[in-house]
Design an enzyme around this catalytic site. Structure first.
Site, PDB file in Angstrom:
ATOM      1  N   HIS A 187     -19.061 -19.156  55.271  1.00  0.00           N
ATOM      2  CA  HIS A 187     -17.729 -20.173  55.847  1.00  0.00           C
ATOM      3  C   HIS A 187     -17.374 -20.579  57.147  1.00  0.00           C
ATOM      4  O   HIS A 187     -16.981 -20.708  57.894  1.00  0.00           O
ATOM      5  CB  HIS A 187     -17.164 -20.731  54.609  1.00  0.00           C
ATOM      6  CG  HIS A 187     -17.373 -21.310  53.087  1.00  0.00           C
ATOM      7  ND1 HIS A 187     -18.610 -21.458  52.868  1.00  0.00           N
ATOM      8  CD2 HIS A 187     -17.266 -20.843  52.336  1.00  0.00           C
ATOM      9  CE1 HIS A 187     -18.998 -21.272  52.305  1.00  0.00           C
ATOM     10  NE2 HIS A 187     -17.696 -20.920  51.017  1.00  0.00           N
ATOM     11  N   ASP A 210     -24.290 -23.594  52.519  1.00  0.00           N
ATOM     12  CA  ASP A 210     -23.628 -22.945  52.938  1.00  0.00           C
ATOM     13  C   ASP A 210     -22.950 -24.598  53.030  1.00  0.00           C
ATOM     14  O   ASP A 210     -23.031 -25.316  53.944  1.00  0.00           O
ATOM     15  CB  ASP A 210     -23.437 -22.144  54.503  1.00  0.00           C
ATOM     16  CG  ASP A 210     -21.583 -21.705  54.826  1.00  0.00           C
ATOM     17  OD1 ASP A 210     -21.127 -22.535  54.452  1.00  0.00           O
ATOM     18  OD2 ASP A 210     -21.297 -20.510  55.255  1.00  0.00           O
ATOM     19  N   HIS A 211     -22.080 -24.538  51.733  1.00  0.00           N
ATOM     20  CA  HIS A 211     -21.350 -25.900  51.570  1.00  0.00           C
ATOM     21  C   HIS A 211     -20.577 -25.784  53.200  1.00  0.00           C
ATOM     22  O   HIS A 211     -20.731 -27.515  53.896  1.00  0.00           O
ATOM     23  CB  HIS A 211     -20.909 -25.905  50.332  1.00  0.00           C
ATOM     24  CG  HIS A 211     -19.532 -25.940  50.521  1.00  0.00           C
ATOM     25  ND1 HIS A 211     -19.099 -24.447  50.238  1.00  0.00           N
ATOM     26  CD2 HIS A 211     -18.375 -26.895  49.831  1.00  0.00           C
ATOM     27  CE1 HIS A 211     -17.874 -24.490  50.365  1.00  0.00           C
ATOM     28  NE2 HIS A 211     -17.014 -26.004  50.135  1.00  0.00           N
TER      29      HIS A 211
HETATM   30  C1  BG6 Z   1     -16.715 -21.318  48.074  1.00  0.00           C
HETATM   31  C2  BG6 Z   1     -15.749 -20.277  47.541  1.00  0.00           C
HETATM   32  O1  BG6 Z   1     -17.114 -21.010  48.556  1.00  0.00           O
HETATM   33  O2  BG6 Z   1     -15.852 -22.412  48.337  1.00  0.00           O
HETATM   34  C3  BG6 Z   1     -14.223 -20.528  46.997  1.00  0.00           C
HETATM   35  O3  BG6 Z   1     -16.487 -19.625  46.715  1.00  0.00           O
HETATM   36  C4  BG6 Z   1     -13.693 -21.199  47.333  1.00  0.00           C
HETATM   37  O4  BG6 Z   1     -13.264 -19.605  46.994  1.00  0.00           O
HETATM   38  C5  BG6 Z   1     -14.457 -22.976  48.348  1.00  0.00           C
HETATM   39  O5  BG6 Z   1     -12.326 -22.194  47.109  1.00  0.00           O
HETATM   40  C6  BG6 Z   1     -14.112 -23.454  49.045  1.00  0.00           C
HETATM   41  O6  BG6 Z   1     -14.069 -24.362  49.509  1.00  0.00           O
HETATM   42  P1  BG6 Z   1     -13.978 -25.758  49.930  1.00  0.00           P
HETATM   43  O7  BG6 Z   1     -14.691 -27.066  50.118  1.00  0.00           O
HETATM   44  O8  BG6 Z   1     -12.491 -26.401  48.967  1.00  0.00           O
HETATM   45  O9  BG6 Z   1     -13.422 -25.813  51.249  1.00  0.00           O
END
Ligand code: BG6
Length: 523
Positions: free
Chosen positions: A270, A207-208
């Protein structure tokens, strides 16, 4: 591969672990022709390489159906690096050394024997690069290919530790990208399948958000400081607001988004990670299991949403045409790949209650949406007001309200922490002003912040699963949101699109906070 650059020490990581290069391994990217590889994975690996965190004994095998040579793959990755990661210092000589360990193999994951070539090739690479038989598989394909790939790994025995110079190789590991299923049932089925091929300690569900510096800092802020934790409970916190606002739309991912929607795309993973980091108890140690135990408990304590009063707890929205930064943008239903009558949500707001000793009675409001007015992700902890209004309106002026203290953890884009508090305006009379004490990451540390993928891939290479989702937490999050999704999917919203692009979402999301006398922060 030689490593030229000195290790850059990131002060924010100090005290969490000792920096070290990952363990020797070959990283096999399934779905290497996709966007993630060029936008995130290869830039992250290259950054790890130049900063000295990649093992010397390392190589990458990209696999996809597309036919390509090693050289084509290397050239495409070099272009992508310069296009998508301009902040990573590019050095042609270093790139060439790094790229000499990049390989490409066309692969057919859905055909029996589809990974036999890979198994053979990995033996060659093990000798050439000294990867010690450690294989790190990265699932970067559409989820429909997860099951066939797992079957092929099992069939080719690539999930097993194997004999290497008389000893068993230390590990195969697998990184799985979200979505982990599309509801509780499919998440459980995916976990069961994963567990027939790998042990839980070999599975890294990425989960990044957990790799973002600012998200990791939530635990540091809470548990490395003495002043916040005593206030971090129902006695002192009035409510918590977590906002993820994006100005972008679905960015050519209409077909994916039609399947997923905001709840599956952002909330299940997230946003609920953020809720658990804010809500968790101090872990008994920083070990992966201790930390993940506490996070998982929070998710299990969230009160199920009462479906008979769903509108009081969950609001969905979809953007129509509007303006972003003064430019007209189409509505969701006009995006490529989207059904012109789609009822898929691009916005979600939830009112959650964590039913435990610490948080009883404290609402956690969570909202996330595409094509909102501003790009910002933050967590705002609203403290209770001072118990007695010594400084009443006479001191604050008619236009000012006596606000609460708010601690804001800014996840992006202006990463930092700010605390809103009252102060005396200079002058011969006593007038109050609400000001912010601000800490800004960029200004304070002034070094390039590693991307989430750098941190997480490196963690996987050293076998640290702390920042990865565990099966029980994934299942707890689906348990919470699956019933809401089922209800939403069985009842057409009737009012979509219900917010214009470039606004703060549907009016109903404001109504969600009103019974408690709260309002969304103006961002
Ligand atoms: C991804 C989603 O996991 O996270 C995207 O699939 C979203 O839809 C993105 O835009 C948002 O990530 P960050 O790091 O730009 O907040």
């Amino acid at each position: 591969m030689s490593q030229q650059s000195p290790v850059l020490v990131n002060p924010l990581k100090e005290g969490i672990r000792i920096e070290r290069a990952g363990e020797p391994c070959a990283m096999i990217i399934f779905g290497a022709h996709g966007d993630l590889t060029k936008r995130k994975l290869i830039p992250a690996l290259y950054a790890l390489y130049i900063e000295g965190f990649l093992p010397r004994e390392f190589c990458v095998v990209g696999m996809s159906r597309t036919k390509m040579t090693d050289d084509d793959f290397r050239a495409a990755m070099r272009n992508a690096l310069q296009q998508f990661a301009p902040d990573i210092p590019f050095d042609a000589a270093k790139w060439d050394r790094f790229a000499s360990g990049l390989y490409y193999l066309p692969g057919y994951f859905d055909k029996p024997g589809g990974l036999d070539d890979l198994a053979e090739f990995l033996k060659t690479l093990e000798e050439r690069h000294g990867t010690a038989g450690n294989n790190l598989y990265y699932m970067s394909t559409p989820p429909s290919l997860y099951n066939p790939i797992l079957d092929r790994l099992l069939e080719s025995k690539l999930n097993q530790r194997h004999q290497q110079q008389g000893a068993l190789s230390p590990w195969p590991r697998i990184i799985v990208e979200k979505p982990f299923g599309r509801d509780l049932q499919t998440a459980v089925a995916l976990d069961e399948h994963l567990h027939t091929v790998f042990h839980e300690d070999q599975i890294f569900r990425i989960d990044h958000y957990l790799g973002k510096e600012t998200v990791q800092n939530i635990m540091v802020l809470r548990f490395a400081n003495g002043i916040f934790e005593p206030l971090w409970n129902r006695e002192h916190v009035d409510h918590v607001q977590i906002t993820n606002a994006e100005t972008i739309g679905v960015e050519g991912r209409g077909a994916y988004y039609e399947e997923a929607g905001n709840m599956r795309d952002m909330i299940q993973n997230h946003m609920l990670q953020l809720v658990s980091l804010v809500g968790m108890e101090p872990p008994i140690s920083l070990s992966a299991e201790a930390t993940r135990d506490e996070k998982s408990k929070v998710l299990r304590c969230i009160r199920p949403i009462d479906l008979s009063r769903i509108n009081e707890f969950a609001v969905r929205g979809q953007y129509g045409p509007g303006y972003i930064a003064g430019q007209p943008v189409p509505g969701y239903r006009q995006e490529p790949g989207v059904d012109p009558a789609s009822n898929r949500e691009t916005f979600t707001a939830l009112k959650l209650h964590i039913d435990n000793w610490r948080w009883a009675g404290v609402p956690f409001y969570v909202r996330s949406g595409k094509r909102l007015a501003k790009h910002v992700t933050e967590i705002a902890v609203h403290f209770k007001r001072a118990p007695h209004r010594l400084f009443n309106l006479a001191f604050t002026g008619a236009a000012e309200t006596i606000g609460p203290n708010v601690l804001v953890m800014k996840i992006q884009p202006d990463e930092g922490i700010s605390l809103k508090f009252a102060t005396k305006q200079p002058g011969t009379t006593t007038r109050l002003r609400w000001l912010s004490m601000d800490f800004n990451y960029g200004a304070a540390f002034g070094e390039r912040t590693p991307t989430a993928y750098e941190r997480l891939i490196h963690d996987c290479m050293i076998g640290d699963a702390t920042l990865f989702s565990r099966a029980d937490a994934v299942e707890a999050s689906w348990e919470l949101i699956s019933p809401v999704l089922e209800k939403w999917e069985s009842e057409a919203p009737g009012d979509f699109p219900n917010y214009a692009a470039g606004t703060w979402g549907p009016a109903e999301s404001d109504v969600l906070l009103q019974p408690d006398g709260d309002m969304w922060r103006t961002l």
